[in-house]
Design a protein around this motif. Structure first.
Motif, mmCIF file in Angstrom:
data_model
loop_
_atom_site.group_PDB
_atom_site.id
_atom_site.type_symbol
_atom_site.label_atom_id
_atom_site.label_comp_id
_atom_site.label_asym_id
_atom_site.label_seq_id
_atom_site.Cartn_x
_atom_site.Cartn_y
_atom_site.Cartn_z
ATOM 1 N N GLU A 150 0.762 -1.160 0.070
ATOM 2 C CA GLU A 150 0.092 0.200 -0.125
ATOM 3 C C GLU A 150 0.801 1.277 0.038
ATOM 4 O O GLU A 150 0.777 2.095 -0.711
ATOM 5 C CB GLU A 150 -0.792 -0.053 1.511
ATOM 6 N N ARG A 151 1.730 1.138 0.995
ATOM 7 C CA ARG A 151 2.537 2.316 0.986
ATOM 8 C C ARG A 151 3.580 2.818 -0.205
ATOM 9 O O ARG A 151 3.894 3.848 -0.633
ATOM 10 C CB ARG A 151 3.640 2.084 2.191
ATOM 11 N N VAL A 155 9.683 -6.042 1.772
ATOM 12 C CA VAL A 155 10.380 -5.143 1.347
ATOM 13 C C VAL A 155 9.811 -4.717 -0.336
ATOM 14 O O VAL A 155 9.838 -5.763 -0.908
ATOM 15 C CB VAL A 155 11.876 -5.267 1.399
ATOM 16 N N ALA A 156 9.798 -3.701 -0.698
ATOM 17 C CA ALA A 156 9.452 -3.142 -2.112
ATOM 18 C C ALA A 156 10.547 -2.340 -2.469
ATOM 19 O O ALA A 156 10.892 -1.472 -1.936
ATOM 20 C CB ALA A 156 8.127 -2.638 -2.332
ATOM 21 N N VAL A 157 11.313 -2.779 -3.572
ATOM 22 C CA VAL A 157 12.495 -2.052 -4.250
ATOM 23 C C VAL A 157 12.130 -1.565 -5.623
ATOM 24 O O VAL A 157 11.403 -2.189 -6.594
ATOM 25 C CB VAL A 157 13.553 -3.043 -4.402
ATOM 26 N N VAL A 159 13.194 2.480 -1.572
ATOM 27 C CA VAL A 159 12.576 1.300 -0.797
ATOM 28 C C VAL A 159 11.696 1.666 0.138
ATOM 29 O O VAL A 159 11.744 2.507 0.860
ATOM 30 C CB VAL A 159 13.979 0.606 -0.377
ATOM 31 N N THR A 160 10.849 0.804 0.054
ATOM 32 C CA THR A 160 9.515 0.911 1.036
ATOM 33 C C THR A 160 9.484 -0.617 1.882
ATOM 34 O O THR A 160 9.674 -1.481 1.223
ATOM 35 C CB THR A 160 8.325 0.972 0.326
ATOM 36 N N ASP A 216 11.922 4.129 3.037
ATOM 37 C CA ASP A 216 10.613 4.711 3.638
ATOM 38 C C ASP A 216 10.201 3.316 4.561
ATOM 39 O O ASP A 216 9.955 2.123 4.105
ATOM 40 C CB ASP A 216 9.397 4.765 2.706
ATOM 41 N N VAL A 217 10.574 3.483 5.837
ATOM 42 C CA VAL A 217 10.462 2.320 6.823
ATOM 43 C C VAL A 217 9.089 2.516 7.820
ATOM 44 O O VAL A 217 8.900 3.489 8.194
ATOM 45 C CB VAL A 217 11.574 2.562 7.703
ATOM 46 N N LEU A 218 8.447 1.298 7.705
ATOM 47 C CA LEU A 218 7.014 1.269 8.632
ATOM 48 C C LEU A 218 7.248 0.542 9.782
ATOM 49 O O LEU A 218 7.797 -0.772 9.400
ATOM 50 C CB LEU A 218 6.057 1.143 7.827
#
Lengths: 772, 311
Positions: A426-427, A629-631, A647-648, A709-711
């Motif tokens: 989502e992010r 992780v999405a790269v 990177v999220t 972007d770290v959640l």
């Protein structure tokens, strides 16, 4: 009443202090490091100190025929030590004792230590190194996993296998028979250097009482303590190990310091003078441990909708010349090899092979990055073959509460695989970007065919990839029981609580987090809590600073200590404690009337955790942390260079005791994972590391670091202090698979080996163009 | 630091004349090694490869500093740092390829110390400024006790790390012709316009990461199209693909007089492979360097002539 001044004036208040846990308080060691006051081992000097250097093998395998000392060299003041000077066992005691401290006759790997020299003047010591000539007769060496498996040359037993594990669940054949689609792939990854900023270093002294004191950069003071007992045949009380301010570890200071401490101590033992050995970068990269390279074959069976019905993994790792940590690295790699997925029929075979290369050792992730990278690359391939969105495929199979792992472990609580996937997707804008990049790449391809190019004439393609990972916190299986950790909390003479633990600050924030957890339970501010230097004469053995265990396991013991101390003091005061000033008032009164107060807690295995070492079945870990992780990458088709755009990542770590430090761990581990996937390649020449310098061993610079972007997801674990699970290693496990997927999305090239160097990618792209 | 620093000597000359005298006098008893920013030298000292025991520190010689525009030629003192080059307004305007190369060298710290003269004297085939200087047809100004001399860049590199300079000569400056200066009028030819088309400059360095990387391939180019759309100036220089930084003469000849097209690019690529002689080494491999050299040449053509690929 006298008042001991504290460093900062605190406003007097009777209000309870603010909560300490969950707040990003200033880092305890931050100020002295930022201002340059922190003293690292190389900053320390002792009267009469000598500087040690190591004579090493130039060949990978051979027999020492002769050692010559140049007669033209002035040997005055040079201390020389070899294996004959070792008073106890010539070994570096890890899990086994097969690695010699100094070579006797056989050379098993390049850069193996043969003898030691020391001199008061470091330049003379360096010169002496050049005046020793070791003649080694070279023998056929085994330098790769493939050569070791082929066992044409046998260097360990009949098959070169250092260790093997087999994990089985369900009926594999029935699972594959039930599958609509079977997908197979082989995934390779190379060595990786930990590259802590401070190189390995130690100073040893022989005491007047015939004991040894060692100071240095390390993660595990009691590992060093144990190893020195074996090498010198001394009782534990005659050996003292003190951690100095340590500039990073990442596992590289888990096992290696035991060897280096042995070298420094041997020179000190022989000379009777303090001896310092600090490696420079060239020697540190050439001689110390690396991440285990691996070749992982993954075969999975799926229903049409992607449901996983059979998983067969064969993971082979390169252990190097000696056993050292390989069995436990391999075990952890095997236990995570199925990924965070539900599958009824599983077979996992894992082997560590002997090669004539320096022993590979601990490195953040400890075997998991290798197997998770393989499984995640594989899942992306499966998604492509089934025509499924990689997110949908993962969501369909990701573990949820009640699912069972390949070892039969039922996941009872704190299972967030689906949540971290969803929040990451989502992010990151997963679905939209997946479509957009696909569209843009197709448009760019059409435009270039028509002779229209992007500004600057570049041919760029972008892509997004996803990966899911998990990491068991704490030692594997019965490991924590064997460690039998003991941590303590006492009162300093000024009435301040003081943490007594052997776990070390290596930049990750361990001591800050300790003060927060203790402060929260004592109802004081973290500033009030002291932390004793890890010194085996002063702190109990709370185990090594490894395995994502420090916060969860040792922090848990300290939290219990703090509860007990508060109870004792409140009983004594016959009322509740009320903040810093009150705590100190009561504590000082306690010390005056009752004497010292020390509370200890020893690790107790939760009763519901059952592990069978023989069958490799049961609860491998008390719980797992989960991360997705999405790269997003941009690949240059002209040069094969891949740039990470963004990177999220969402990571469930139970509870963030110190959110900023947790983000730091996640950012740092992610970047290290990106480096492993794209840039970092140890290159070998004749069995020696060729690129042992920072100009040629390429790690990401600040310019290469993408926005991260770290959640943080907090799904508490009931057995962890305040719900905390491990955070140290998970971030390293996940990015590589996402990078492979993103490169495939951007370029269509599915890379089965990391790092995806520009050379490898361009070869793959050219191969595709030729086939067209 | 593996080199024994206490055994090293550094001579600090008062001025350039003194430096030249010291350098000349040292030839009999172990040549003084000229030391400028030290960014290459310190790396070798750290790894114990000592290039000499005695050094000649040039850092304080004011005669070797400064950037001057002299009658259309830009003269850069040998001690001009890459930070100065990167930020110099005239360099950025007239020699964008040089400004681009300066910005890619090492990191900012290295650019603050590293000098143009040092980069040339070090003569590494991977030196990032060298392909640009070669493409711009720079001239190296050298001086010794015997006097001054000018060495065209095209004649500078004799072999691997071997410069066409005498052991007692110092590089004092580098001068660059204006690539866009109007060519001298040929007899009988009338100049048709006051401003002939500008030459397109190109520089690209390929390393593995985005900063602090040593080139695997570097290509600098200069290309000018005449009013008829044909190339009337083509210079292509490459680093890291041969023992020396070199001009791709064969590729240049293919381009000269041609209207850039896919076919011309293919011919130029083929010629380029005859010009270069890359090897497998610690940083990359021969195949990659051959492939990327051709790709960069093509990218350069795309940038220099937007119409090329549509022909």
């Amino acid at each position: 009443m006298t008042r001991t001044p504290t460093r900062r004036a605190r406003p007097k208040t009777t209000l309870r202090p603010q909560p300490a846990v969950g707040v990003s308080v200033p880092k305890r060691d931050g100020e002295e490091k930022v201002t340059g006051r922190a003293l690292y081992v190389d900053d320390l000097k002792f009267p009469g100190m000598l500087h040690g250097r190591t004579v090493r093998s130039m060949v990978a395998r051979g027999i020492i025929r002769r050692v010559e000392f140049d007669p033209a060299f002035d040997w005055n003041g040079v201390v020389i030590a070899d294996h004959k000077d070792i008073p106890g066992l010539n070994c570096v005691a890890h899990l086994t004792e097969d690695q010699p401290l100094l070579a006797v006759r056989e050379i098993e790997h390049a850069d193996q230590a043969i003898l030691l020299v020391a001199h008061a003047d470091p330049e003379r010591a360096q010169a002496a190194l050049g005046a020793v000539r070791v003649e080694v007769e070279s023998i056929d060496a085994v330098l790769s996993i493939e050569d070791s498996l082929a066992a044409r040359v046998k260097i360990r037993g009949a098959d070169n296998v250092l260790k093997e594990y087999n994990i089985a669940r369900g009926d594999l054949a029935a699972g594959f028979a039930d599958a609509d689609v079977v997908v197979e792939g082989v995934y390779r990854c190379g060595h990786q250097e930990q590259l802590y900023l401070e190189n390995n270093g130690m100073i040893a002294e022989r005491t007047a009482e015939g004991g040894i004191v060692v100071r240095g950069s390390m993660q595990c003071p009691y590992f060093v303590h144990h190893a020195l007992q074996r090498t010198f045949g001394l009782p534990p009380e005659r050996i003292r190990v003190i951690q100095t301010v340590t500039g990073g570890g990442f596992g590289g200071k888990e096992d290696y310091p035991s060897l280096l401490a042995g070298h420094a101590a041997l020179l000190a033992w022989k000379s009777g003078r303090p001896v310092k050995i600090v490696y420079d970068r060239l020697e540190d990269i050439a001689a110390t441990t690396k991440r285990h390279p691996a070749v992982v074959r993954v075969r999975t069976g799926h229903r049409r909708d992607g449901t996983l019905v059979a998983t067969d993994v064969d993971a082979v790792m390169d252990g190097g010349a000696y056993v050292t940590m390989s069995p436990v690295v391999l075990s952890r790699g095997a236990l995570h090899a199925g990924g965070a997925y539900r599958c009824p029929n599983v077979r996992i075979r894992a082997r560590a092979m002997a090669t004539n290369t320096p022993p590979n050792g601990a490195f953040r992730g400890f075997g998991v990055p290798q197997t998770v990278y393989a499984m995640e690359s594989h899942m992306d391939r499966v998604a492509a073959e089934l025509g499924l969105d990689p997110l949908v495929l993962r969501r369909r199979n990701a573990v949820v509460v009640g699912d069972v792992t390949p070892t039969g472990q039922v996941l009872h609580e704190s299972v967030s695989a689906v949540e971290v996937l969803d929040r990451t997707a989502e992010r990151a804008g997963w679905a939209e970007k997946r479509r957009r990049y696909g569209r843009e790449n197709a448009a760019a391809e059409r435009a270039e065919r028509a002779g229209r190019f992007a500004p600057g004439g570049r041919r760029l393609r972008r892509g997004i990839g996803l990966a899911l990972g998990w990491h068991g916190a704490g030692f594997t299986g019965g490991g924590e029981v064997r460690l039998n950790s003991l941590a303590a909390l006492d009162l300093s003479p000024e009435g301040r609580p003081r943490v007594l633990a052997a776990n070390v600050e290596i930049g990750q924030g361990a001591i800050t987090v300790f003060t927060q957890m203790v402060a929260e339970r004592l109802g004081v501010s973290p500033d009030l809590v002291l932390v004793e230097t890890p010194d085996t004469d002063r702190v109990p053995n709370s185990g090594p600073t490894v395995a994502s265990r420090t916060t969860m396991v040792v922090g848990g013991l300290l939290e219990q200590c703090a509860r007990a101390m508060r109870e004792r003091l409140e009983l004594f005061a016959e009322r509740a404690l009320d903040g810093d000033a009150d705590f100190r008032r009561v504590a000082r009164r306690f010390l005056a009337e009752r004497g010292p107060l020390r509370v200890e807690r020893r690790y107790q295995k939760p009763a519901h955790i059952v592990w069978n070492e023989e069958t490799y079945q049961g609860d491998a870990y008390p719980c797992f942390s989960y991360g997705a992780v999405a790269v997003e990458v941009e690949a240059d088709l002209d040069t094969g260079e891949v740039r990470v755009l963004r990177v999220t990542t969402a990571q469930d770590i139970g509870r963030a005791i110190h959110p900023l430090l947790c983000i730091g761990q996640i950012e740092g581990g992610t970047l290290q994972g990106l480096g492993w996937a794209l840039l970092e390649e140890v290159r070998w020449k004749d069995g020696r590391i060729w690129n042992h310098q920072l100009t040629n061993y390429i790690i990401p610079t600040a310019v290469d670091a993408p926005p991260l972007d770290v959640l943080i997801v907090e799904n508490p674990y009931s057995g962890g202090p305040f719900g905390a699970k491990g955070v140290g290693e998970l971030p390293m496990d996940v990015p590589a698979g996402a990078v492979v997927a993103a490169v495939a999305h951007a370029t269509g090239a599915r890379m089965d080996e990391i790092p995806i160097t520009p050379e490898r990618l361009l070869r793959a792209l050219d191969g595709r163009e030729e086939r067209r | 630091m593996r080199a024994a620093l206490s055994t090293l000597e550094v001579a600090r000359p008062r001025d350039l004349a003194h430096a030249l005298k010291l350098l000349h006098a040292s030839l009999d008893a172990g040549r003084l090694v000229p030391l400028a920013g030290g960014t290459d030298l310190f790396v070798t000292l750290n790894s114990g490869l000592v290039p000499g025991r005695r050094f000649l520190d040039l850092w304080s010689l004011r005669e070797l500093r400064g950037v001057r525009d002299q009658a259309g030629r830009l003269v850069l003192g040998a001690l001009t740092t890459f930070s100065e080059i990167r930020e110099h307004a005239l360099v950025r305007r007239r020699y964008p390829a040089l400004a681009a190369a300066a910005a890619e060298i090492g990191a900012w710290q290295v650019q603050n110390r590293g000098t143009l003269g040092g980069n040339i004297a070090n003569a590494s085939p991977a030196g990032d400024s060298l392909p640009v200087l070669l493409a711009l047809e720079a001239v190296v100004h050298a001086r010794s006790v015997r006097g001054t001399r000018e060495v065209p860049f095209t004649a500078l590199f004799r072999g691997y790390r071997d410069l066409a300079l005498e052991p007692d000569e110092l590089i004092t400056a580098v001068s660059l012709p204006d690539p866009d200066a109007p060519p001298p009028l040929r007899a009988g030819a009338a100049r048709r316009g006051a401003h002939p088309p500008r030459a397109q400059q190109f520089f690209r360095q390929v390393g593995t990461r985005r900063a602090q990387s040593i080139s695997k391939v570097a290509l600098a180019g200069l290309l000018r199209l005449g009013r008829d759309g044909r190339v009337d100036l083509a210079r292509v220089a490459l680093g890291s693909v041969a023992p020396v930084t070199l001009r791709a003469g064969r590729a240049e000849r293919v381009l000269l007089g041609a209207r850039p097209s896919a076919a011309v690019a293919a011919a130029a690529r083929a010629a380029l492979l005859e010009d270069i002689a890359p090897i497998d080494d610690i940083r990359s491999d021969r195949e990659y360097r051959r492939r990327v050299s051709g790709n960069l040449l093509e990218q350069f053509l795309r940038v220099a002539d937007p119409r090329f690929a549509r022909r």
